[in-house]
Design a protein around this motif. Structure first.
Motif, PDB file in Angstrom:
ATOM      1  N   ILE A  10       0.836  -1.197   0.000  1.00  0.00           N
ATOM      2  CA  ILE A  10       0.000   0.000   0.000  1.00  0.00           C
ATOM      3  C   ILE A  10       0.871   1.248   0.000  1.00  0.00           C
ATOM      4  N   THR A  11       0.674   2.104  -1.005  1.00  0.00           N
ATOM      5  CA  THR A  11       1.425   3.354  -1.060  1.00  0.00           C
ATOM      6  C   THR A  11       0.998   4.270   0.082  1.00  0.00           C
ATOM      7  N   GLY A  12       1.930   5.073   0.551  1.00  0.00           N
ATOM      8  CA  GLY A  12       1.631   5.959   1.670  1.00  0.00           C
ATOM      9  C   GLY A  12       1.626   7.422   1.299  1.00  0.00           C
ATOM     10  N   SER A  13       1.633   7.731   0.027  1.00  0.00           N
ATOM     11  CA  SER A  13       1.608   9.119  -0.423  1.00  0.00           C
ATOM     12  C   SER A  13       0.877   9.197  -1.751  1.00  0.00           C
ATOM     13  N   THR A  14       0.167  10.305  -1.942  1.00  0.00           N
ATOM     14  CA  THR A  14      -0.538  10.524  -3.211  1.00  0.00           C
ATOM     15  C   THR A  14      -0.115  11.839  -3.869  1.00  0.00           C
ATOM     16  N   ARG A  15       0.890  12.486  -3.327  1.00  0.00           N
ATOM     17  CA  ARG A  15       1.326  13.772  -3.882  1.00  0.00           C
ATOM     18  C   ARG A  15       1.824  13.620  -5.316  1.00  0.00           C
ATOM     19  N   PHE A  83       3.171  -1.527   4.116  1.00  0.00           N
ATOM     20  CA  PHE A  83       2.917  -0.102   3.921  1.00  0.00           C
ATOM     21  C   PHE A  83       4.218   0.581   3.528  1.00  0.00           C
ATOM     22  N   VAL A  84       4.164   1.404   2.497  1.00  0.00           N
ATOM     23  CA  VAL A  84       5.330   2.169   2.071  1.00  0.00           C
ATOM     24  C   VAL A  84       5.197   3.554   2.693  1.00  0.00           C
ATOM     25  N   VAL A  85       6.104   3.846   3.617  1.00  0.00           N
ATOM     26  CA  VAL A  85       5.920   4.945   4.564  1.00  0.00           C
ATOM     27  C   VAL A  85       6.846   6.114   4.283  1.00  0.00           C
ATOM     28  N   ALA A  86       6.250   7.255   3.981  1.00  0.00           N
ATOM     29  CA  ALA A  86       6.970   8.525   3.969  1.00  0.00           C
ATOM     30  C   ALA A  86       6.776   9.155   5.346  1.00  0.00           C
ATOM     31  N   GLU A  87       7.814   9.760   5.891  1.00  0.00           N
ATOM     32  CA  GLU A  87       7.694  10.383   7.212  1.00  0.00           C
ATOM     33  C   GLU A  87       7.470  11.882   7.063  1.00  0.00           C
ATOM     34  N   TYR A  88       6.315  12.326   7.554  1.00  0.00           N
ATOM     35  CA  TYR A  88       5.981  13.753   7.551  1.00  0.00           C
ATOM     36  C   TYR A  88       5.929  14.215   9.005  1.00  0.00           C
ATOM     37  N   LEU A  96      -2.322   8.215   4.494  1.00  0.00           N
ATOM     38  CA  LEU A  96      -2.201   6.837   4.973  1.00  0.00           C
ATOM     39  C   LEU A  96      -3.016   6.628   6.246  1.00  0.00           C
ATOM     40  N   LYS A  97      -2.981   7.591   7.157  1.00  0.00           N
ATOM     41  CA  LYS A  97      -3.791   7.461   8.377  1.00  0.00           C
ATOM     42  C   LYS A  97      -5.269   7.382   8.019  1.00  0.00           C
ATOM     43  N   ASN A  98      -5.709   8.189   7.086  1.00  0.00           N
ATOM     44  CA  ASN A  98      -7.103   8.152   6.663  1.00  0.00           C
ATOM     45  C   ASN A  98      -7.461   6.794   6.064  1.00  0.00           C
ATOM     46  N   GLY A 121      15.043   6.986   7.721  1.00  0.00           N
ATOM     47  CA  GLY A 121      14.368   5.813   7.180  1.00  0.00           C
ATOM     48  C   GLY A 121      12.941   5.659   7.645  1.00  0.00           C
ATOM     49  N   ALA A 122      12.304   6.800   7.982  1.00  0.00           N
ATOM     50  CA  ALA A 122      10.915   6.814   8.473  1.00  0.00           C
ATOM     51  C   ALA A 122      10.744   6.011   9.760  1.00  0.00           C
ATOM     52  N   ALA A 123      11.810   5.902  10.548  1.00  0.00           N
ATOM     53  CA  ALA A 123      11.752   5.099  11.776  1.00  0.00           C
ATOM     54  C   ALA A 123      10.676   5.588  12.733  1.00  0.00           C
TER      55      ALA A 123
END
Length: 198
Positions: A10-15, A83-88, A96-98, A121-123
């Motif tokens: 599952i992608t974690g960003s739609t930008r 989950f492919v996680v970008a850290e914001y 992704l939370k939604n 690394g989005a830890a």
């Protein structure tokens, strides 16, 4: 097992400017090459999920928005997730939370892995994801892939020249292998447990 576990990446960003699809494609291809699981990429861009606005979680009341229902029905087809996680700002993305909030029953008793990227690394984001996964009655995996620091800058456009992830396999391949082994074990175990309780 009567069938291979089905895993959704599952992608974690739609930008528009996202890089998320690069590690998403990489880990999907790695799962498919492994052959012990079936893997499919679920791009959140393809689901047009609204902000969560239901009366309650679908554990308590059926969702009314057809986009949420479609998402739930899609998730129900899988036995585990990466989950492919970008850290914001030290956490997971809002999109992704939604997506996590738009379902409940469909996540239950299934393993959740993560591939994260960024300076650390989005830890921190992956730790938040693990807490959310526990609340959704998932099995968050210990092992994750962290594309961090120099490795991240070597492959990301911010480093000046984007390269394929194959260029840094020595740095991240071992983590991917460990996560895949753990994912397979938990996917098979939870599939058996769900079948027994059905």
């Amino acid at each position: 097992m009567t069938r291979k576990p089905r895993i959704a990446v599952i992608t974690g960003s739609t930008r528009d400017a996202r890089w998320n699809h690069v590690p998403a494609d990489w880990i999907t291809a790695r799962l498919q090459a492994d052959g012990r699981m079936e893997a499919e990429l679920l791009d959140l861009r393809d689901f047009d999920l609204p902000f969560f606005d239901e009366a309650a979680s679908n554990l308590w009341a059926p969702s009314q928005d057809p986009r949420a229902v479609r998402w739930q029905e899609t998730l129900a087809e899988f036995d585990g997730y990466i989950f492919v996680v970008a850290e914001y700002n030290h956490s997971i993305t809002g999109v992704l939370k939604n997506a996590l909030d738009q379902a409940y029953k469909e996540w239950n008793r299934k393993p959740a892995g993560a591939v994260g990227y960024g300076g650390v690394g989005a830890a921190r984001a992956i730790e938040h994801l693990r807490g959310i996964a526990v609340e959704l009655q998932m099995v968050p995996l210990r092992n994750a892939v962290h594309i961090a620091a120099g490795t991240f800058m070597e492959v990301h456009p911010l480093g000046g020249q984007e390269k394929p992830l194959a260029e840094v396999e020595d740095a991240i391949g071992g983590s991917a292998d460990a996560m895949i082994e753990e994912l397979l074990w938990w996917a098979e175990a939870t599939m058996a447990a769900r079948a027994k309780s059905a």
